[in-house]
Design an enzyme around this catalytic site. Structure first.
Site, PDB file in Angstrom:
ATOM      1  N   SER A 122      66.682  60.291  32.537  1.00 27.52           N
ATOM      2  CA  SER A 122      67.937  60.834  31.844  1.00 27.52           C
ATOM      3  C   SER A 122      68.099  60.653  30.369  1.00 27.52           C
ATOM      4  O   SER A 122      69.178  60.841  29.667  1.00 27.52           O
ATOM      5  CB  SER A 122      69.355  60.566  32.635  1.00 27.52           C
ATOM      6  OG  SER A 122      69.372  61.276  33.548  1.00 27.52           O
ATOM      7  N   LYS A 145      68.413  63.215  27.900  1.00 24.95           N
ATOM      8  CA  LYS A 145      69.817  63.889  27.436  1.00 24.95           C
ATOM      9  C   LYS A 145      70.295  63.248  26.014  1.00 24.95           C
ATOM     10  O   LYS A 145      71.068  63.996  25.438  1.00 24.95           O
ATOM     11  CB  LYS A 145      70.776  63.269  28.486  1.00 24.95           C
ATOM     12  CG  LYS A 145      70.799  63.889  29.768  1.00 24.95           C
ATOM     13  CD  LYS A 145      71.297  63.363  30.859  1.00 24.95           C
ATOM     14  CE  LYS A 145      71.049  64.112  32.262  1.00 24.95           C
ATOM     15  NZ  LYS A 145      71.224  63.443  33.505  1.00 24.95           N
ATOM     16  N   SER A 176      76.101  61.448  32.713  1.00 20.37           N
ATOM     17  CA  SER A 176      74.822  61.888  32.968  1.00 20.37           C
ATOM     18  C   SER A 176      74.668  63.175  33.751  1.00 20.37           C
ATOM     19  O   SER A 176      73.759  63.359  34.572  1.00 20.37           O
ATOM     20  CB  SER A 176      73.965  60.891  33.626  1.00 20.37           C
ATOM     21  OG  SER A 176      72.530  60.959  32.994  1.00 20.37           O
ATOM     22  N   LYS A 192      71.909  55.106  26.296  1.00 22.60           N
ATOM     23  CA  LYS A 192      71.735  56.124  27.468  1.00 22.60           C
ATOM     24  C   LYS A 192      71.112  55.534  28.699  1.00 22.60           C
ATOM     25  O   LYS A 192      69.874  55.004  28.316  1.00 22.60           O
ATOM     26  CB  LYS A 192      71.296  57.610  26.930  1.00 22.60           C
ATOM     27  CG  LYS A 192      71.207  58.718  28.173  1.00 22.60           C
ATOM     28  CD  LYS A 192      72.601  59.080  28.501  1.00 22.60           C
ATOM     29  CE  LYS A 192      72.739  59.877  29.622  1.00 22.60           C
ATOM     30  NZ  LYS A 192      72.595  59.282  31.011  1.00 22.60           N
TER      31      LYS A 192
END
Length: 204
Positions: free
Chosen positions: A5, A8, A63, A178
């Site tokens: 993720s 992202k 997320s 993140k």
């Protein structure tokens, strides 16, 4: 390696660069049902309307995989076209060890990056004020939408900001980041920190 993720970061960066925060994203069936079961989601509904700002909080804090598909379709017409934009931006940054095949980081043999390339992407993203503010937010309450009649509170998964499960990990100089996890990628993490005028990015 598979990034999971932390992908992202680029999705959110392109969204912030190509949209105003009050633009409205309407979720299609292909966005809502285009993710694998059990993956991160805010349970968006077909036809649900969220502002771009709300989408960015959903992406960077919770997320939300389907929201990545939604903003991709909003910006480029299809997720496939948005992925082309992602790879074009990677190329513009001069990166040679990265190729993305979806906007959310779910496992794909053609979806990979390196720690160095992710650091460059992350450093570029932090130059955007909207991105910077959102990824440094501990929690965000999304108001009611046309499909969700209750407010929803989204919590940042990055323990150095939220300390949601491990308060001992809170780090006052952390300015964002993140998290990522899939079975094939394992844990991935991007962290920003700033102290005494020096700003660092760390990629694991």
């Amino acid at each position: 390696h598979y990034p999971a993720s932390i992908t992202k970061i680029l999705t959110a960066m392109l969204t912030a660069e190509n949209c105003s925060m009050n633009e409205v994203v309407t979720f299609s069936e292909s966005a809502v049902y285009g993710i694998e079961s059990g993956s991160s989601t805010i349970y968006s509904a077909v036809g649900e309307k969220l502002t771009v700002e709300q989408c960015l909080y959903a992406i960077m804090l919770e997320s939300a995989n389907e929201v990545c598909l939604g903003v991709g379709e909003h910006i480029a017409g299809t997720s496939k076209n948005f992925v082309k934009m992602m790879n074009q931006r990677v190329k513009e940054l001069g990166l040679t060890d990265t190729h993305f095949n979806n906007p959310n980081g779910l496992p794909d043999p053609k979806h990979y990056t390196s720690a160095h390339d992710m650091a460059v992407i992350a450093r570029t993203a932090m130059q955007n004020d909207d991105f910077r503010k959102i990824c440094n937010t501990r929690s965000y309450t999304c108001p009611k939408t046309n499909k969700h009649k209750m407010t929803r509170t989204w919590l940042n998964h990055h323990e150095m900001i939220s300390g949601r499960h491990h308060p001992e990990y809170i780090y006052k100089y952390c300015t964002g980041g993140k998290t990522g996890f899939t079975q094939v990628a394992g844990n991935t993490l991007v962290t920003f920190a700033e102290k005494d005028g020096m700003e660092l990015v760390c990629v694991i």
